[in-house]
Design an enzyme around this catalytic site. Structure first.
Site: not given
Ligand code: SAH
Length: 379
Positions: A95, A108, A115, A119, A122, A207, A349
């Site tokens: 996406e 974005c 991935c 985390c 996410c 990021s 995000c």
């Molecule tokens: N893998 C990289 C790029 C992803 S960036 C990273 O972790 O930075 C996407 C951003 O959105 C990251 O800061 C991630 O931690 C955040 N994110 C992930 N899941 C989310 C959620 N459910 N709600 C809000 N932010 C989230």
């Protein structure tokens, strides 16, 4: 018959120049002409590149092609955000999201199919991991978004989201960009090349969840804005939320960040901090964060948690988020609250899920009982 023509999409300028020289005996300016057609004008067919000699175009078509991803579906949010699902193969999709604002348009983009960082908050992590995107697939997202936004502008001012333009690119979609270093860096070079997308280094943001060795490598090799997903002020909590922390804990990560800024003469690192109700949003968390970041080249971006099916977390209430920000600001750390965009189409995000066939056997997170390092590729 196998097609061994090379895909020119995403080739950095120097590589394209040596390609036209070695395969076609052409001068470097041919490469520059090609770049203008592909990126500025969004043309993928050599036949349409009218200022190139006919014979050159024919020879080119024999050894090269420009392959762009295909759109599977598009969704538009009430707030103007657009999300495209792009086809990667028979089953998989990634996406890409365009977020219009009055003074800018942010694209974005994704760097991997799924991935492997696992985390816990996410949506992409829940899909698992399949593979890295190629340079062409990374740059292809920008190429497509350009084409779609241009088509919209051409349809006139009554068309929704008319006049959209990409002024910023953030690698904040699906995937961990530093785990696909070898393809992400050439793609970023095309974003910043004046014959590519001509964006300044402050308008391209990578990021990362915190792959420390690759942050050092990036500091030497590519000058872009750095964002780091911090999400917790202490190792105990961060180990749980961002499992890579068990391999590269906070102190090590922050040292790498300060080195990055020094090395690149950068302004600051943006730390992302997702606001999870009752988990990491207490006043003592804000104070601990301030102790870590005060006096450093750092900004904090507080992201209200975006829910997705199956998650056990909830978003912190607005008043909690505001109080958290105020504590940080009062303690000398610049903190802002990210406005949630596109959540009605699951484009916010952490909501990007695409279609991923999971190929991981071990995961980083506790849910799968493993702390094995992910298969990280360093270019
Ligand atoms: N893998 C990289 C790029 C992803 S960036 C990273 O972790 O930075 C996407 C951003 O959105 C990251 O800061 C991630 O931690 C955040 N994110 C992930 N899941 C989310 C959620 N459910 N709600 C809000 N932010 C989230």
């Amino acid at each position: 018959m196998t097609d061994d023509r090379i895909n020119l999409l995403g080739l950095p300028r120097a590589d394209l120049e040596s390609f036209v020289a070695s395969r076609l005996g052409a001068k470097p300016f041919r490469a520059r002409q090609l770049m203008k057609w592909v990126y500025r004008r969004g043309v993928a067919e050599f036949a349409a590149m009218t200022d190139l000699a006919k014979e050159f175009r024919a020879a080119l078509a024999g050894v090269a092609k420009v392959v762009v991803p295909q759109i599977v579906s598009e969704q538009r949010s009430a707030d103007g955000t657009r999300k495209w699902m792009l086809r990667m193969d028979e089953v998989q999709g990634i996406e890409t999201v365009y977020i219009p604002e009055p003074d800018r348009g942010t694209l974005c983009i994704s760097s991997q199919v799924g991935c492997a960082m696992d985390c816990s908050f996410c949506a992409t992590a829940q899909q698992g991991f399949n593979r890295n995107l190629s340079v062409a697939e990374i740059v292809g997202q920008v190429w497509l978004a350009h084409r779609e936004l241009d088509a919209c502008a051409a349809a006139g001012p009554t068309a929704p989201a008319a006049g959209g333009r990409i002024t910023n690119i953030v690698l904040m979609g699906m995937g961990e960009p530093l785990a696909n270093y070898r393809n992400v860096v050439p793609a970023m070079r095309v974003f910043m090349d004046d014959l590519g997308y001509d964006l300044s280094r402050r308008r391209v943001t990578l990021s990362t969840s915190g792959l420390v060795p690759q942050i050092y490598k990036l500091a030497e090799e590519c000058n872009v804005a750095l964002a780091v997903s911090l999400h917790a002020p202490n190792d105990e909590l961060r180990n749980e939320l961002v499992p890579i922390n068990r391999i590269h804990p906070i102190a090590e990560l922050l040292t790498a960040c300060w080195h990055y800024i020094d090395k690149q003469n950068g302004r600051s690192v943006t730390f992302e901090y997702v606001m999870l109700d009752g988990i990491n949003d207490k006043p003592e968390h804000a104070r601990a964060l301030a102790r870590l970041l005060r006096g450093r080249p750092a900004k904090l971006n507080l992201i209200p948690f975006n829910v997705f099916p199956g998650t056990r977390y909830r978003r912190s209430p607005p008043a909690t988020i505001v109080r958290f920000r105020d504590i940080l600001n009062d303690n000398g750390v610049i903190a802002t609250i990210r406005r949630t965009r596109g959540d009605d189409i699951d484009a916010a995000c952490g909501q990007l899920a695409g279609k991923v066939t999971d190929r991981t056997l071990v995961r980083l997170g506790t849910r799968h009982g493993s702390v094995a390092p992910p298969s990280v590729e360093v270019g």
